[in-house]
Write a protein that holds these residues in place. Structure first.
Motif, PDB file in Angstrom:
ATOM      1  N   ILE A   1     -13.430   5.944  12.829  1.00 62.32           N
ATOM      2  CA  ILE A   1     -13.958   5.182  11.695  1.00 62.32           C
ATOM      3  C   ILE A   1     -13.283   3.825  11.605  1.00 62.32           C
ATOM      4  O   ILE A   1     -13.937   2.792  11.400  1.00 62.32           O
ATOM      5  CB  ILE A   1     -13.780   5.978  10.388  1.00 62.32           C
ATOM      6  CG1 ILE A   1     -14.659   7.227  10.396  1.00 62.32           C
ATOM      7  CG2 ILE A   1     -14.110   5.104   9.171  1.00 62.32           C
ATOM      8  CD1 ILE A   1     -14.394   8.173   9.240  1.00 62.32           C
ATOM      9  N   VAL A   2     -11.974   3.810  11.775  1.00 66.21           N
ATOM     10  CA  VAL A   2     -11.238   2.544  11.739  1.00 66.21           C
ATOM     11  C   VAL A   2     -11.675   1.640  12.888  1.00 66.21           C
ATOM     12  O   VAL A   2     -11.867   0.427  12.715  1.00 66.21           O
ATOM     13  CB  VAL A   2      -9.719   2.801  11.792  1.00 66.21           C
ATOM     14  CG1 VAL A   2      -8.949   1.488  11.948  1.00 66.21           C
ATOM     15  CG2 VAL A   2      -9.254   3.525  10.536  1.00 66.21           C
ATOM     16  N   GLU A   3     -11.856   2.220  14.068  1.00 65.94           N
ATOM     17  CA  GLU A   3     -12.319   1.426  15.220  1.00 65.94           C
ATOM     18  C   GLU A   3     -13.718   0.872  14.972  1.00 65.94           C
ATOM     19  O   GLU A   3     -14.031  -0.258  15.374  1.00 65.94           O
ATOM     20  CB  GLU A   3     -12.295   2.299  16.478  1.00 65.94           C
ATOM     21  CG  GLU A   3     -10.882   2.620  16.969  1.00 65.94           C
ATOM     22  CD  GLU A   3     -10.869   3.672  18.063  1.00 65.94           C
ATOM     23  OE1 GLU A   3     -11.968   4.089  18.511  1.00 65.94           O
ATOM     24  OE2 GLU A   3      -9.769   4.083  18.480  1.00 65.94           O
ATOM     25  N   LYS A   4     -14.574   1.661  14.314  1.00 62.47           N
ATOM     26  CA  LYS A   4     -15.911   1.171  13.974  1.00 62.47           C
ATOM     27  C   LYS A   4     -15.819   0.016  12.991  1.00 62.47           C
ATOM     28  O   LYS A   4     -16.583  -0.970  13.090  1.00 62.47           O
ATOM     29  CB  LYS A   4     -16.736   2.312  13.373  1.00 62.47           C
ATOM     30  CG  LYS A   4     -18.167   1.922  13.010  1.00 62.47           C
ATOM     31  CD  LYS A   4     -18.969   1.549  14.241  1.00 62.47           C
ATOM     32  CE  LYS A   4     -20.416   1.275  13.889  1.00 62.47           C
ATOM     33  NZ  LYS A   4     -21.209   0.862  15.083  1.00 62.47           N
ATOM     34  N   PHE A   5     -14.897   0.102  12.056  1.00 60.43           N
ATOM     35  CA  PHE A   5     -14.691  -0.996  11.118  1.00 60.43           C
ATOM     36  C   PHE A   5     -14.262  -2.253  11.859  1.00 60.43           C
ATOM     37  O   PHE A   5     -14.793  -3.340  11.612  1.00 60.43           O
ATOM     38  CB  PHE A   5     -13.639  -0.606  10.079  1.00 60.43           C
ATOM     39  CG  PHE A   5     -13.307  -1.704   9.109  1.00 60.43           C
ATOM     40  CD1 PHE A   5     -14.191  -2.062   8.108  1.00 60.43           C
ATOM     41  CD2 PHE A   5     -12.097  -2.396   9.203  1.00 60.43           C
ATOM     42  CE1 PHE A   5     -13.893  -3.072   7.210  1.00 60.43           C
ATOM     43  CE2 PHE A   5     -11.791  -3.399   8.312  1.00 60.43           C
ATOM     44  CZ  PHE A   5     -12.688  -3.744   7.311  1.00 60.43           C
ATOM     45  N   HIS A   6     -13.315  -2.119  12.772  1.00 59.53           N
ATOM     46  CA  HIS A   6     -12.866  -3.271  13.557  1.00 59.53           C
ATOM     47  C   HIS A   6     -14.030  -3.904  14.314  1.00 59.53           C
ATOM     48  O   HIS A   6     -14.199  -5.132  14.315  1.00 59.53           O
ATOM     49  CB  HIS A   6     -11.777  -2.844  14.555  1.00 59.53           C
ATOM     50  CG  HIS A   6     -10.500  -2.412  13.912  1.00 59.53           C
ATOM     51  ND1 HIS A   6      -9.519  -1.747  14.604  1.00 59.53           N
ATOM     52  CD2 HIS A   6     -10.036  -2.533  12.632  1.00 59.53           C
ATOM     53  CE1 HIS A   6      -8.506  -1.486  13.801  1.00 59.53           C
ATOM     54  NE2 HIS A   6      -8.802  -1.947  12.593  1.00 59.53           N
ATOM     55  N   ALA A   7     -14.830  -3.069  14.962  1.00 55.74           N
ATOM     56  CA  ALA A   7     -15.952  -3.581  15.750  1.00 55.74           C
ATOM     57  C   ALA A   7     -16.977  -4.275  14.854  1.00 55.74           C
ATOM     58  O   ALA A   7     -17.535  -5.321  15.228  1.00 55.74           O
ATOM     59  CB  ALA A   7     -16.611  -2.431  16.517  1.00 55.74           C
ATOM     60  N   THR A   8     -17.215  -3.714  13.670  1.00 55.84           N
ATOM     61  CA  THR A   8     -18.190  -4.302  12.747  1.00 55.84           C
ATOM     62  C   THR A   8     -17.715  -5.653  12.241  1.00 55.84           C
ATOM     63  O   THR A   8     -18.485  -6.621  12.189  1.00 55.84           O
ATOM     64  CB  THR A   8     -18.430  -3.348  11.564  1.00 55.84           C
ATOM     65  OG1 THR A   8     -18.873  -2.084  12.064  1.00 55.84           O
ATOM     66  CG2 THR A   8     -19.481  -3.902  10.618  1.00 55.84           C
ATOM     67  N   VAL A   9     -16.444  -5.739  11.881  1.00 55.25           N
ATOM     68  CA  VAL A   9     -15.910  -7.015  11.395  1.00 55.25           C
ATOM     69  C   VAL A   9     -15.922  -8.056  12.518  1.00 55.25           C
ATOM     70  O   VAL A   9     -16.308  -9.208  12.302  1.00 55.25           O
ATOM     71  CB  VAL A   9     -14.489  -6.836  10.825  1.00 55.25           C
ATOM     72  CG1 VAL A   9     -13.885  -8.192  10.466  1.00 55.25           C
ATOM     73  CG2 VAL A   9     -14.526  -5.938   9.594  1.00 55.25           C
ATOM     74  N   ARG A  10     -15.539  -7.659  13.704  1.00 55.37           N
ATOM     75  CA  ARG A  10     -15.547  -8.607  14.828  1.00 55.37           C
ATOM     76  C   ARG A  10     -16.956  -9.123  15.117  1.00 55.37           C
ATOM     77  O   ARG A  10     -17.132 -10.277  15.507  1.00 55.37           O
ATOM     78  CB  ARG A  10     -14.955  -7.938  16.075  1.00 55.37           C
ATOM     79  CG  ARG A  10     -13.453  -7.700  15.992  1.00 55.37           C
ATOM     80  CD  ARG A  10     -12.896  -7.216  17.327  1.00 55.37           C
ATOM     81  NE  ARG A  10     -11.449  -7.070  17.267  1.00 55.37           N
ATOM     82  CZ  ARG A  10     -10.804  -5.911  17.199  1.00 55.37           C
ATOM     83  NH1 ARG A  10     -11.489  -4.772  17.200  1.00 55.37           N
ATOM     84  NH2 ARG A  10      -9.490  -5.879  17.143  1.00 55.37           N
TER      85      ARG A  10
END
Length: 308
Positions: A252-261
């Motif tokens: 979930i955290v990695e998905k957040f990072h990818a979405t923000v990027r």
């Protein structure tokens, strides 16, 4: 349509369009409060109705009495040491809250039915919308007490630019508006409060500290909660599932990072308000790695229009 202060029997999504199509921000706040109370009291029963066509405006109705400039042309707000600076800061906050009203109703109207979100989603963002309307009204009243008024100074629409950039993706909308912009507001509010106190304006400081700051934490929390929900729903898991593994939390955290990027240009700006962010439901692993982002592309760019 609002009639005599009471909503006709329509769905919440249809009612949200009433706010978005109202140009006067004071009326947006008033009508939004009526709708929120009727939803929370059960007078509006349906979140949306199948078969009813929903046309969400690309840009909500707005009056033209606020001069709009680009973020780079915005004058410096100062540090609340003078009356002029205090007026400028409060004016900026009033403008941001005027957009926050629209953002809250837009997420309900634009994504609620489309993504078949559960009733709690609508309730959470109705509460956010009601808070934002109250914040706008209280700050506008305070601005008047300081000898100014909404529209006296220029403003920019950076927040709606980011809403436009995330208009096709609920996950991106939650990440950028609620977990980046609103979280940034949590980072800067303590300093803003301190500056008003040092400037001798305890009334504004109290309004920010005792009313707006704690409620903004809950708004950020709504973004975090429903971002997690969408990630878990894609895996057919419940939000409260005690069996969520550490690996899944990391995903979930990695998905957040990818979405923000993908949707936000530039790094997140420290220092971070770790205490408030933790209270909103996300720790340093969510945002500290993004402080080193240096990417170009068609993304949202951070401006001075951070949510207060």
């Amino acid at each position: 349509m609002v009639s005599g202060g009471v909503m006709s029997k329509q769905s919440l999504v249809e009612a949200a369009l009433t706010v978005l199509n109202t140009a006067d921000p004071f009326e947006k706040a008033r009508i939004g409060d009526v709708i929120a109370n009727e939803w929370l009291n059960g007078e509006i029963a349906a979140a949306y109705v199948a078969g009813v066509d929903i046309q969400v405006p690309d840009r909500p109705a707005r009056l033209d009495d606020v001069k709009l400039v680009s973020p780079s042309e915005m004058p410096k707000l100062g540090k609340a040491g003078s009356l002029q600076s205090r007026q400028a800061i409060v004016h900026s906050l009033v403008h941001t809250e005027s957009w926050a009203i629209d953002l809250s109703w837009d997420i309900i109207a634009r994504f609620g039915k489309q993504e078949t979100m559960p009733r709690d989603f609508f309730t959470d963002f109705v509460k956010v919308a009601q808070d934002e309307g109250r914040h706008f009204t209280l700050l506008a009243e305070r601005l008047k007490e300081l000898g100014s008024f909404y529209g006296a100074l220029p403003a920019h629409d950076g927040l709606w630019d980011s809403a436009t950039a995330t208009s096709k993706d609920l996950l991106a909308r939650l990440a950028i508006e609620h977990c980046v912009h609103e979280a940034r507001g949590l980072d800067v509010l303590p300093t803003t409060i301190s500056r008003f106190r040092k400037g001798g304006d305890n009334k504004t400081a109290d309004l920010l500290e005792k009313v707006i700051y704690p409620e903004e934490i809950t708004h950020c929390a709504a973004g975090v909660k429903w971002f997690k929900y969408l990630c878990l729903r894609s895996r057919k898991l419940e939000l409260e599932d005690d069996n969520i593994t550490e690996n899944l939390r990391d995903e979930i955290v990695e998905k957040f990072h990818a979405t923000v990027r993908a949707h936000f240009r530039g790094p997140l700006k420290p220092p971070f308000n770790e205490e408030a962010r933790k209270a909103a439901g996300f720790g340093p692993q969510w945002y500290e790695p993004l402080a080193a982002i240096k990417e170009d592309g068609n993304c949202v760019e951070e401006t001075t229009a951070v949510h207060p």
